[in-house]
Design an enzyme around this catalytic site. Structure first.
Site, short mmCIF file in Angstrom:
data_model
loop_
_atom_site.label_atom_id
_atom_site.label_comp_id
_atom_site.label_asym_id
_atom_site.label_seq_id
_atom_site.Cartn_x
_atom_site.Cartn_y
_atom_site.Cartn_z
N ASN A 76 0.88 -1.15 0.00
CA ASN A 76 0.00 0.00 0.00
C ASN A 76 0.93 1.21 0.00
OD1 ASN A 76 -1.75 2.09 0.35
ND2 ASN A 76 -2.83 1.20 2.12
N ALA A 79 -0.02 7.66 -0.81
CA ALA A 79 -0.03 8.74 -1.80
C ALA A 79 1.00 8.52 -2.91
CB ALA A 79 0.23 10.07 -1.10
N ASP A 89 9.50 1.67 -10.56
CA ASP A 89 10.75 1.09 -11.09
C ASP A 89 11.35 0.08 -10.12
OD1 ASP A 89 10.54 2.49 -13.44
OD2 ASP A 89 12.08 3.97 -12.95
C1 DQA Z 1 -4.66 4.77 0.29
C2 DQA Z 1 -5.32 5.62 -0.80
C3 DQA Z 1 -4.38 6.74 -1.23
O1 DQA Z 1 -5.00 7.53 -2.25
C4 DQA Z 1 -4.05 7.64 -0.06
O2 DQA Z 1 -3.12 8.64 -0.46
C5 DQA Z 1 -3.59 6.91 1.13
C6 DQA Z 1 -4.21 5.62 1.47
C7 DQA Z 1 -5.64 3.71 0.85
O3 DQA Z 1 -5.16 2.78 1.48
O4 DQA Z 1 -6.86 3.82 0.65
O5 DQA Z 1 -2.76 7.39 1.90
O6 DQA Z 1 -3.56 4.09 -0.27
#
Ligand code: DQA
Length: 150
Positions: A76, A79, A89
């Site tokens: 995850n 952002a 990359d």
């Molecule tokens: C996120 C979604 C992203 O757009 C956001 O910047 C996050 C969390 C999520 O887990 O839903 O920080 O990755």
């Protein structure tokens, strides 16, 4: 030999539990780590769980997964998902199976969240299921390891 899945988390995810709970829920990153460890154990997998707030830190974590010949990466990138060619990359260079996870459904949100660089390197994407998405990703890992490229 037990395979290790590297679960990598990007910026601001250390604030889960108190950060925009209406979007991300009340589950903390420590809760998600515990969920990952329990799910991995059921599959006979080990977990290396990391979080960093910096782009370079995320790249370094991906390099470390590569150097350790990880079984897979679950990421995850938060952002940096939407901005980072460097993270993409590093994932491509790892040549490891990658599963992208997001707590929220990024496609229901602002337009800038609809683009994911990470997806270019991902076998699959799970978003919108909150913390459970991490467990779903771990459930998918055994088939990825057994049939790479499938
Ligand atoms: C996120 C979604 C992203 O757009 C956001 O910047 C996050 C969390 C999520 O887990 O839903 O920080 O990755």
């Amino acid at each position: 030999m037990t395979k290790t899945v590297w679960v990598l988390n990007g910026p601001n995810l250390n604030l889960l539990g108190t950060r925009q709970p209406e979007v991300y829920g009340h589950t903390t990153l420590a809760d998600i780590k515990a969920l990952c460890l329990a799910t991995a154990e059921r599959h006979g997998l080990a977990v290396e769980f990391r979080q960093t707030n910096s782009e370079g830190g995320l790249v370094d974590d991906i390099h470390a997964a590569r150097a350790a010949s990880a079984g897979a990466i679950i990421i995850n990138a938060a952002a940096y998902t939407h901005t980072s060619v460097a993270v993409l990359d590093a994932l491509l260079a790892s040549e490891l199976p990658v599963i992208e996870v997001h707590l929220s459904n990024i496609h229901r949100r602002e337009a800038f969240r609809h683009t994911s660089y990470v997806s270019q390197a991902a076998h699959g994407v799970i978003c919108g299921f909150g913390a459970a998405g991490y467990a779903m990703a771990l459930d998918a890992v055994p088939s990825l390891i057994d049939t790479p490229g499938a």
